[in-house]
Structures are given as structure tokens and as C-alpha cells.
Design a protein around this motif. Structure first.
Motif, PDB file in Angstrom:
ATOM      1  N   MET A   1       0.970  -1.211  -0.075  1.00 30.34           N
ATOM      2  CA  MET A   1      -0.098   0.059  -0.047  1.00 30.34           C
ATOM      3  C   MET A   1       1.009   1.454   0.167  1.00 30.34           C
ATOM      4  O   MET A   1       1.743   1.355   0.849  1.00 30.34           O
ATOM      5  CB  MET A   1      -0.832   0.036   1.117  1.00 30.34           C
ATOM      6  CG  MET A   1      -1.683   1.331   1.442  1.00 30.34           C
ATOM      7  SD  MET A   1      -2.877   1.101   2.870  1.00 30.34           S
ATOM      8  CE  MET A   1      -1.630   1.401   4.162  1.00 30.34           C
ATOM      9  N   ARG A   2       0.746   2.246  -0.783  1.00 32.55           N
ATOM     10  CA  ARG A   2       1.540   3.370  -0.996  1.00 32.55           C
ATOM     11  C   ARG A   2       0.756   4.453  -0.177  1.00 32.55           C
ATOM     12  O   ARG A   2      -0.505   4.598  -0.329  1.00 32.55           O
ATOM     13  CB  ARG A   2       1.561   3.854  -2.353  1.00 32.55           C
ATOM     14  CG  ARG A   2       2.206   5.007  -2.638  1.00 32.55           C
ATOM     15  CD  ARG A   2       2.441   5.283  -4.002  1.00 32.55           C
ATOM     16  NE  ARG A   2       3.349   4.190  -4.710  1.00 32.55           N
ATOM     17  CZ  ARG A   2       3.622   4.195  -5.844  1.00 32.55           C
ATOM     18  NH1 ARG A   2       3.162   5.111  -6.840  1.00 32.55           N
ATOM     19  NH2 ARG A   2       4.503   3.329  -6.499  1.00 32.55           N
ATOM     20  N   THR A   3       1.564   5.274   0.655  1.00 28.62           N
ATOM     21  CA  THR A   3       0.986   6.216   1.362  1.00 28.62           C
ATOM     22  C   THR A   3       0.453   7.345   0.054  1.00 28.62           C
ATOM     23  O   THR A   3       1.289   7.709  -0.869  1.00 28.62           O
ATOM     24  CB  THR A   3       2.142   7.090   2.048  1.00 28.62           C
ATOM     25  OG1 THR A   3       2.469   6.253   3.111  1.00 28.62           O
ATOM     26  CG2 THR A   3       1.465   8.455   2.750  1.00 28.62           C
ATOM     27  N   PRO A   4      -0.635   8.049   0.300  1.00 33.55           N
ATOM     28  CA  PRO A   4      -1.277   8.541  -0.779  1.00 33.55           C
ATOM     29  C   PRO A   4      -0.660   9.829  -1.702  1.00 33.55           C
ATOM     30  O   PRO A   4      -0.568   9.735  -2.549  1.00 33.55           O
ATOM     31  CB  PRO A   4      -2.638   8.730  -0.388  1.00 33.55           C
ATOM     32  CG  PRO A   4      -2.663   8.810   0.927  1.00 33.55           C
ATOM     33  CD  PRO A   4      -1.584   7.802   1.531  1.00 33.55           C
ATOM     34  N   THR A   5      -0.454  10.844  -0.831  1.00 36.01           N
ATOM     35  CA  THR A   5      -0.029  11.898  -1.447  1.00 36.01           C
ATOM     36  C   THR A   5       1.034  12.754  -0.414  1.00 36.01           C
ATOM     37  O   THR A   5       1.067  12.447   0.825  1.00 36.01           O
ATOM     38  CB  THR A   5      -1.160  12.896  -1.457  1.00 36.01           C
ATOM     39  OG1 THR A   5      -1.762  13.331  -0.185  1.00 36.01           O
ATOM     40  CG2 THR A   5      -2.260  12.602  -2.498  1.00 36.01           C
ATOM     41  N   ARG A   6       1.863  13.508  -0.900  1.00 36.13           N
ATOM     42  CA  ARG A   6       2.484  14.432   0.022  1.00 36.13           C
ATOM     43  C   ARG A   6       1.816  15.250   0.742  1.00 36.13           C
ATOM     44  O   ARG A   6       2.106  15.459   2.203  1.00 36.13           O
ATOM     45  CB  ARG A   6       3.494  15.230  -0.725  1.00 36.13           C
ATOM     46  CG  ARG A   6       4.365  14.430  -1.555  1.00 36.13           C
ATOM     47  CD  ARG A   6       5.326  15.284  -2.280  1.00 36.13           C
ATOM     48  NE  ARG A   6       6.258  14.543  -3.185  1.00 36.13           N
ATOM     49  CZ  ARG A   6       6.293  14.468  -4.696  1.00 36.13           C
ATOM     50  NH1 ARG A   6       5.217  15.077  -4.937  1.00 36.13           N
ATOM     51  NH2 ARG A   6       6.868  13.843  -5.210  1.00 36.13           N
ATOM     52  N   ARG A   7       0.740  15.663   0.483  1.00 34.09           N
ATOM     53  CA  ARG A   7      -0.040  16.600   1.376  1.00 34.09           C
ATOM     54  C   ARG A   7      -0.698  15.801   2.569  1.00 34.09           C
ATOM     55  O   ARG A   7      -0.523  16.047   3.942  1.00 34.09           O
ATOM     56  CB  ARG A   7      -1.620  17.061   0.768  1.00 34.09           C
ATOM     57  CG  ARG A   7      -2.328  17.916   1.533  1.00 34.09           C
ATOM     58  CD  ARG A   7      -3.311  18.764   0.791  1.00 34.09           C
ATOM     59  NE  ARG A   7      -2.875  19.560  -0.009  1.00 34.09           N
ATOM     60  CZ  ARG A   7      -2.148  20.934  -0.057  1.00 34.09           C
ATOM     61  NH1 ARG A   7      -2.285  21.183   1.384  1.00 34.09           N
ATOM     62  NH2 ARG A   7      -2.168  21.763  -0.870  1.00 34.09           N
TER      63      ARG A   7
ATOM     64  N   THR B   1      15.171  12.857 -11.329  1.00 31.49           N
ATOM     65  CA  THR B   1      14.113  12.678 -10.510  1.00 31.49           C
ATOM     66  C   THR B   1      14.123  11.059  -9.948  1.00 31.49           C
ATOM     67  O   THR B   1      13.999  10.306 -10.843  1.00 31.49           O
ATOM     68  CB  THR B   1      13.056  12.995 -10.874  1.00 31.49           C
ATOM     69  OG1 THR B   1      12.795  14.508 -11.171  1.00 31.49           O
ATOM     70  CG2 THR B   1      11.751  12.702  -9.580  1.00 31.49           C
ATOM     71  N   LEU B   2      14.433  10.943  -8.687  1.00 36.98           N
ATOM     72  CA  LEU B   2      14.623   9.565  -7.973  1.00 36.98           C
ATOM     73  C   LEU B   2      12.960   9.481  -7.507  1.00 36.98           C
ATOM     74  O   LEU B   2      12.640  10.265  -6.552  1.00 36.98           O
ATOM     75  CB  LEU B   2      15.451   9.536  -7.081  1.00 36.98           C
ATOM     76  CG  LEU B   2      15.533   8.165  -6.296  1.00 36.98           C
ATOM     77  CD1 LEU B   2      15.965   7.013  -7.388  1.00 36.98           C
ATOM     78  CD2 LEU B   2      16.747   8.047  -5.193  1.00 36.98           C
ATOM     79  N   ALA B   3      12.423   8.307  -8.006  1.00 37.96           N
ATOM     80  CA  ALA B   3      11.209   7.831  -7.487  1.00 37.96           C
ATOM     81  C   ALA B   3      11.452   6.251  -7.138  1.00 37.96           C
ATOM     82  O   ALA B   3      11.415   5.370  -7.858  1.00 37.96           O
ATOM     83  CB  ALA B   3       9.988   7.816  -8.652  1.00 37.96           C
ATOM     84  N   LEU B   4      11.637   6.318  -5.811  1.00 34.54           N
ATOM     85  CA  LEU B   4      11.903   4.994  -5.242  1.00 34.54           C
ATOM     86  C   LEU B   4      10.792   4.547  -4.286  1.00 34.54           C
ATOM     87  O   LEU B   4      10.189   5.239  -3.411  1.00 34.54           O
ATOM     88  CB  LEU B   4      13.269   5.049  -4.415  1.00 34.54           C
ATOM     89  CG  LEU B   4      13.811   3.755  -3.619  1.00 34.54           C
ATOM     90  CD1 LEU B   4      15.236   3.514  -3.725  1.00 34.54           C
ATOM     91  CD2 LEU B   4      13.320   3.529  -2.126  1.00 34.54           C
ATOM     92  N   THR B   5      10.307   3.279  -4.409  1.00 37.43           N
ATOM     93  CA  THR B   5       9.215   2.683  -3.711  1.00 37.43           C
ATOM     94  C   THR B   5       9.931   1.761  -2.699  1.00 37.43           C
ATOM     95  O   THR B   5      10.695   0.836  -3.273  1.00 37.43           O
ATOM     96  CB  THR B   5       8.345   2.065  -4.691  1.00 37.43           C
ATOM     97  OG1 THR B   5       7.585   3.062  -5.460  1.00 37.43           O
ATOM     98  CG2 THR B   5       7.314   1.543  -3.614  1.00 37.43           C
TER      99      THR B   5
ATOM    100  N   GLY C   1       4.139  -4.377   6.094  1.00 36.31           N
ATOM    101  CA  GLY C   1       3.402  -4.571   5.011  1.00 36.31           C
ATOM    102  C   GLY C   1       2.927  -3.244   4.179  1.00 36.31           C
ATOM    103  O   GLY C   1       2.297  -3.394   3.127  1.00 36.31           O
ATOM    104  N   ALA C   2       3.290  -2.262   4.362  1.00 34.25           N
ATOM    105  CA  ALA C   2       3.010  -0.991   3.828  1.00 34.25           C
ATOM    106  C   ALA C   2       4.422  -0.742   3.079  1.00 34.25           C
ATOM    107  O   ALA C   2       5.350  -1.351   2.827  1.00 34.25           O
ATOM    108  CB  ALA C   2       2.664   0.179   4.768  1.00 34.25           C
ATOM    109  N   SER C   3       4.256   0.225   1.930  1.00 32.96           N
ATOM    110  CA  SER C   3       5.086   0.895   0.848  1.00 32.96           C
ATOM    111  C   SER C   3       5.029   2.334   0.952  1.00 32.96           C
ATOM    112  O   SER C   3       3.934   2.692   1.373  1.00 32.96           O
ATOM    113  CB  SER C   3       4.897   0.371  -0.169  1.00 32.96           C
ATOM    114  OG  SER C   3       4.041   0.438  -1.034  1.00 32.96           O
TER     115      SER C   3
END
Length: 518
Positions: free
Chosen positions: A1-7, A109-113, A149-151
Motif C-alpha cells: 500500500m502506498r501512502t497516498p499524497t505528500r499533502r 528525479t529519483l522515484a523509489l518505492t 506490510g506497507a510501502s
């Protein structure tokens, strides 16, 4: 599960970080804002939440001109690791030690999950990068932890070329296998070399005879009440450690001004391998080799030398210096040095002496035939000419333009081994207390070490200049009973950690927050 937004991330940080950046509490002396009572800390004001700074954070990121995206997937997991003949269970990024090397080009731009399969929550900090504040990876300050379990996707522009690294900023997780090198290539690289060798130094105890870093922290802080765990949350140390005691005394170093450390590690590693089964780097005689050396240790400074060779220092903490020749380097936890060597003909020991601890890590440079040195080898260069940061000067554009400081922040490094009560200004870490700066200021940070122990002090999100044209750095050794003044430009809004990079000092309380007024 990805944290949804920077806000959403910033909003969550508000709840945990307290009520934010501070109104000025200072007296004016000769045009300089000087700390008022309690070291430039004051009552929080309504406009100082991280969310209130989101516009400034976004504007700073826009000035970095985010470029092409580099996507990376990392998995934090409990796994078996081979240390070169000794297998241990630890936590790592995948099944490698160090973790997979991340390589980007300045301007990307680094986009790392990061997917967390650990039994604990975690985060990831990008050590040395001047990045957007809400990607800095400090739990309870810039983000919520990533639950098991999250990402979470870390996404930010990478502007400055150099040698950096990544690690958790959660409890004592760094003293497991959770770290790796981050190399930012220069699209206009001025150095000429044939090969490159990334060298990651570490002190290791996790999984050896039942020991964990949490057990070590609990033993160090037992009875002191000073362990802060995950920057304020509880640790997972066993009430009775399963392994032997790892706390030692009498480890001293003249270079470090006295006591060298607190923890006796069973192993010291270069690129995840012990001295009994070292990594071998192959080259040809005459090759010019760039070594990128990173100290990822928890409690150990290393004195580094390559037998039979001189080292030409070209960078420290990612920034160029005027080229300086030496035989050995002293590298504190969190520091990085880039050096050039011209390879001789044969087999040569790259030795990282655990300063004051009577042990060493080893790797080999092989360019020809010959027997490999043993783990007991001590290159003569270890006792030869040694260059410290005080003898380096910033190279070219790395030199900070001369300017009188707009603000002076004075911070005392306090505490003692007895009781293990490390702190800044006698107060253990409290995220609601902030050292105030304003965007656009030139800030002079005066670090006065009144303790009897050396401290590698690291500032997140910025680089500072050492005095008299000294190098640009983000981590610097402050010796006992000494003072060091460094300058930096307040050009990256947000909430930023200032802390000792001795992991156990930090978790013992030697952390503080640098905050921007809105």
C-alpha cells in the motif's frame, strides 16, 4: 500500500511533530540574531506546521528543476546474510549487504518505492542530499513511519553530484544491514579515471551470538532513562539480552581526543565482508581508480589506507576539494571521501582500522600475481601522513561565497558515558523544540563540545562550509573540549534534524530540530 499524497504525509507529520516552527526568541547584537534563552527555542506559533511550509517546500523543489525519472524498487526484509563465511540473520534491502547500489545522474528525479516486510515500522533517509523536506525520512518529523506490510514512494529531484548513502532513521535499525550507497554521477565529470570502486565500511554485531542493536542500546542506557527509540517511541530490546555484552571501556584514540567508542563489535566489514574473506577488486597496473569511501558504521571511526599507495583526496561529503595527497584518512560515521589512486603491480591491502578498537576491516586490490595479505596486515601507510578536514580547502564552485552571518546559532554538545545522557544543550531530543532560521539567511552554527567524547555531527538537508575556505560538508567530527563554527545558507525550507551520527548517542538523546519560520 502506498501512502497516498505528500499533502497527507505532511498532515500526518503535523500530528506527531508538535505545533511547529518557532517565533523568533532572540536579542539583536551587532545586527545578528543571537539565541535567546534555551538556545534560540521559543513557544510554537500557529503558522509553523509542516503543512504551512508546503508552498515553500514545493518552491524549493521547483528551483531544483526535477528532470528525467529514475524508478527503483526496494524491499526491506528479514533475511540471511553471508558476511564472507559467517552467516547471520539480519534486516537488509533484499538479500545483499550493502544494499543494492542506487545510481542516478545529477538532474534526475529519483522515484523509489520502499516496501516494508520487516517486523517493525521503518523509514529511509537520504544522507547528504539537499532534497525536499517531506522526503527526508525522519519519523515523527517529516513523515509517518512505513508500517509492516506497507510501502511508500520517495520522490525528489537530485541536484548535486557526489557520493551519498541511504539508511533508516528509525531507532537503531542502521546497525543492522539496512544501508546502501547512492552515487550521483556528474554529467560533466571533470575527473579522469579508468575504474571506480565503491567502498562501504561498517561495524557489525547484529545476529552474532544472539546480539541485536536494540540489546546494545538497552545495555548502554540501562538506568539512565535516556533511550528514545524511534525518535520518541519504544524500542524492542529484550529484557534480558540473549547474547554477550558488547559494551566496552578503555578504547581510546589520540586522533579522536580520548575515548573512541562504546561498542565492541565482533566484526568490521568492507562491502559486507569480514577481513578473513575479503572482497577483491581487480584492475591493471597503472589504472587510475576512483575510490568512493562511505562510513556506514554505528559507533566506529575508521582510519583508512591502501598499502603501497598514496591517496589523492578529491571530494568529501560529495563536494570537490582542492586535490590533496595523503597516505591515510580518518573517516567518522556518516562521512564520505572520494580519492584517486594509481594502481601498482601486485596485491595490496585496503585496510580500515577501527580507530581505538584494535581491529580492522580489509579488502584487496589485485593487479597482478602474488599472495593475498592476511587479515592481520597493517599497512605502513596507516601510521603515515594523515589528512583531516581542517587541512582541506573547498574546490572551485564548492566554496561558499563570503558573507557575514545573518544569524548565529550556538549549540553545546553535552553528556558523558557514565549514565549515557547525551544531548544538545543539556536537553535530550524533543521534536517540539526548534532552532529557528529564516529562509535566505546565512547562518553560523557554532558547535561547542563540552563533553569528553568526540561526535560526528550531521545536518540534514544542507551543506555547511568549514572555516577559512574549508570544504563543504554535511557531517563533521567535533573533538572533545573543542569548538567549531560552520556556515550554511538557509535555502531549503522545512524541519531538519541536527544530530550526532554515533547511532547510540543520537538514540541516547543527542538530536535537535532546525526549523524555518514561515
Amino acid at each position: 500500500m502506498r501512502t497516498p499524497t505528500r499533502r497527507a504525509l505532511l498532515g500526518a507529520a503535523v500530528a506527531t511533530a508538535g505545533s511547529g516552527l518557532l517565533a523568533a526568541c532572540s536579542d539583536r547584537t551587532n545586527g545578528v540574531d543571537r539565541p535567546g534563552p534555551r538556545g534560540a527555542q521559543a513557544t510554537p506559533t500557529p503558522g509553523d506546521h509542516p503543512s504551512a511550509q508546503s508552498a515553500g517546500i514545493a518552491a524549493a523543489e521547483a528551483r531544483r528543476h526535477p528532470g528525467p525519472e529514475r524508478q527503483v524498487q526496494l524491499l526491506a526484509v528479514e533475511t540471511r546474510l553471508d558476511l564472507g563465511g559467517r552467516s547471520v540473520t539480519s534486516w537488509a534491502y533484499g538479500d545483499r549487504l550493502p544494499g543494492p547500489e542506487i545510481r542516478v545522474t545529477a538532474g534526475d528525479t529519483l522515484a523509489l518505492t520502499l516496501a516494508n516486510h520487516l517486523p517493525q515500522a521503518t523509514t529511509m533517509h537520504w544522507h547528504g542530499l539537499q532534497l525536499r523536506n517531506d522526503m527526508d525520512g525522519v519519523p515523527g518529523l517529516t513523515q509517518d513511519t512505513i508500517k509492516p506490510g506497507a510501502s511508500f514512494e520517495y520522490r525528489f529531484a537530485v541536484t548535486n553530484p557526489g557520493t551519498y548513502w541511504f539508511h533508516p532513521h528509525t531507532g537503531v535499525q542502521l546497525d543492522r544491514g539496512l544501508y546502501g550507497a547512492l552515487i550521483v554521477d556528474d554529467p560533466h565529470e571533470p575527473l579522469q579515471y579508468d575504474k571506480e570502486w565503491v567502498v562501504v565500511l561498517d561495524d557489525w554485531l547484529d545476529g552474532v551470538d544472539g546480539t541485536t542493536p536494540d540489546d546494545v542500546l538497552a545495555e548502554l542506557t540501562r538506568g539512565s532513562g535516556s533511550a528514545h527509540g524511534e525518535h520518541g517511541t519504544s524500542t524492542t530490546a529484550r529484557a534480558v539480552p540473549a547474547g554477550p555484552s558488547r559494551v566496552g571501556t578503555g578504547m581510546t584514540s589520540d586522533l579522536l581526543g580520548g575515548e573512541a567508542g562504546h561498542v565492541v563489535y565482533p566484526y568490521y566489514l568492507i562491502n559486507g565482508r569480514t577481513a578473513d574473506n575479503p572482497e577483491t577488486f581487480a584492475a591493471k597496473p597503472g589504472d587510475r581508480i576512483r575510490l568512493r569511501i562511505i562510513n556506514a558504521g554505528g559507533d566506529t571511526a575508521f582510519r583508512v589506507a591502501l598499502g603501497g599507495h598514496e591517496l589523492t583526496v578529491t571530494h568529501t561529503d560529495g563536494f570537490p576539494v582542492d586535490h590533496t595527497t595523503t597516505q591515510a584518512l580518518l573517516i567518522g560515521m556518516g562521512e564520505r571521501y572520494d580519492v584517486l589512486v594509481t594502481a601498482g603491480d601486485g596485491v595490496f591491502p585496503l585496510t580500515a582500522l577501527a580507530e581505538g578498537k584494535n581491529a580492522s576491516a580489509l579488502a584487496l586490490l589485485r593487479t597482478g600475481d602474488g599472495a593475498a595479505p592476511t587479515a592481520a596486515v597493517r599497512a605502513a601507510e596507516l601510521s603515515g601522513k594523515l589528512v583531516t578536514t581542517a587541512r582541506l580547502t573547498a574546490g572551485g564552485a564548492a566554496r561558499l561565497p563570503a558573507k557575514d552571518p545573518d544569524r548565529t546559532l550556538s549549540v553545546r554538545l553535552t553528556g558523558r558515558t557514565s549514565g549515557f545522557n547525551w544531548a544538545f544543550d543539556g536537553r535530550p531530543y524533543d521534536p517540539s523544540q526548534r532552532h529557528l532560521v529564516r529562509e535566505g539567511e546565512r547562518v553560523r552554527l557554532t558547535l561547542t563540545n563540552s563533553s569528553g567524547m568526540w561526535h560526528p555531527v550531521h545536518l540534514h538537508g544542507h551543506t555547511f562550509a568549514l572555516p577559512d575556505g574549508g570544504p563543504r560538508k554535511d557531517t563533521v567530527i567535533v573533538l572533545p573540549r573543542s569548538s567549531l563554527a560552520v556556515d550554511f545558507d538557509a535555502d531549503n525550507p522545512g524541519l531538519w534534524m541536527l544530530h550526532c551520527h554515533n547511532l547510540y548517542h543520537a538514540e541516547g538523546g543527542m538530536m535537535a530540530v532546525l526549523g524555518y519560520a514561515t
